[in-house]
Enzyme design. Sequence first.
Site, short mmCIF file in Angstrom:
data_model
loop_
_atom_site.label_atom_id
_atom_site.label_comp_id
_atom_site.label_asym_id
_atom_site.label_seq_id
_atom_site.Cartn_x
_atom_site.Cartn_y
_atom_site.Cartn_z
N ASP A 187 38.75 44.54 45.31
CA ASP A 187 37.85 44.12 44.39
C ASP A 187 37.04 43.62 45.27
O ASP A 187 36.00 42.35 45.10
CB ASP A 187 38.47 42.94 43.70
CG ASP A 187 37.93 42.08 42.34
OD1 ASP A 187 37.01 42.72 42.23
OD2 ASP A 187 38.06 40.92 41.75
N VAL A 188 36.79 44.67 46.26
CA VAL A 188 35.24 43.97 47.03
C VAL A 188 33.75 44.25 45.52
O VAL A 188 33.59 45.42 45.23
CB VAL A 188 34.66 45.51 47.72
CG1 VAL A 188 32.87 45.00 49.17
CG2 VAL A 188 35.85 44.85 48.75
#
Length: 285
Positions: A187-188
């Site tokens: 979840d960058v």
Amino acid sequence: MDHTSRAAVESWADASIADSAELDGGEVGSVHRIDLADGRRVVAKTAATDLRTEARMLRHLADHGLAVPEVLYAAEDLLVLEFVEGGSTITPSVERDLADRLAALHAESAPTFGFPIDTLTGKLALPNPREADWPTFFGEHRLGYMADCAVEEGLLPGADAERIDALVDDLPALLDHDPEPSLIHGDVWTENLVTDGESVRAFLDPACYHADPEVELAYIDWTGTGGEAFFERYRERAAGPDGGLPDGVIERRPVYRLLPLLVHLRHFGAEYREPIRETLAELGY
């Protein structure tokens, strides 16, 4: 922060809370900066989800070299983390540092796709059974699973789910590049990075598992978190005997874009239905 949470933090710290302030980014539950009377500054997160899962992901990523806040205390309904000073400014220098860090993380491989435990993305469950075949894992436990949940929740019409099912059936041909199971953060995007304008000081809110690293790259592209500086540096740092990225990486991005679109549909609602349809049409479904 409610009285029960404040009391829990003070009990853990063996010190009273002198000041607190709510921080941005609390998509699930709430996040507060806590100043303790003894001078320590920490972050306290409360949520309806089991926060021990997030703690385990953070510790796993730390064990594999990624810069994440230290987990100071973890219970089902309270997570206390090291406070990391910084903002979320993305500059070309930050993009290059981000590429260096993710290329190193993605070099951490495993025998199979998945993870030792089922994890979370936001409030949503991520099933992680061990699977040797990537199209099977991504089709059954990511796209298929998310689409089935969205149908059950009344968010995805059956006709759209059938289009996703057809694409899932074709994944062995669409994803035929034989990726290695690589550890990804999962979840960058900008709000999950603490930066100082030059480098990434910490990665927040993981949704990690072993995957095709292109899942991470496609998400970074879709969110606009990294641009030319990021991708140029990542290509230089990418693992593999020939360096660079496999052929077809651009063509596979719409396939991988479907996953965050389905996740956002379930988190935020019907506004993501049309982008899902447009992506399916782009892929010929």
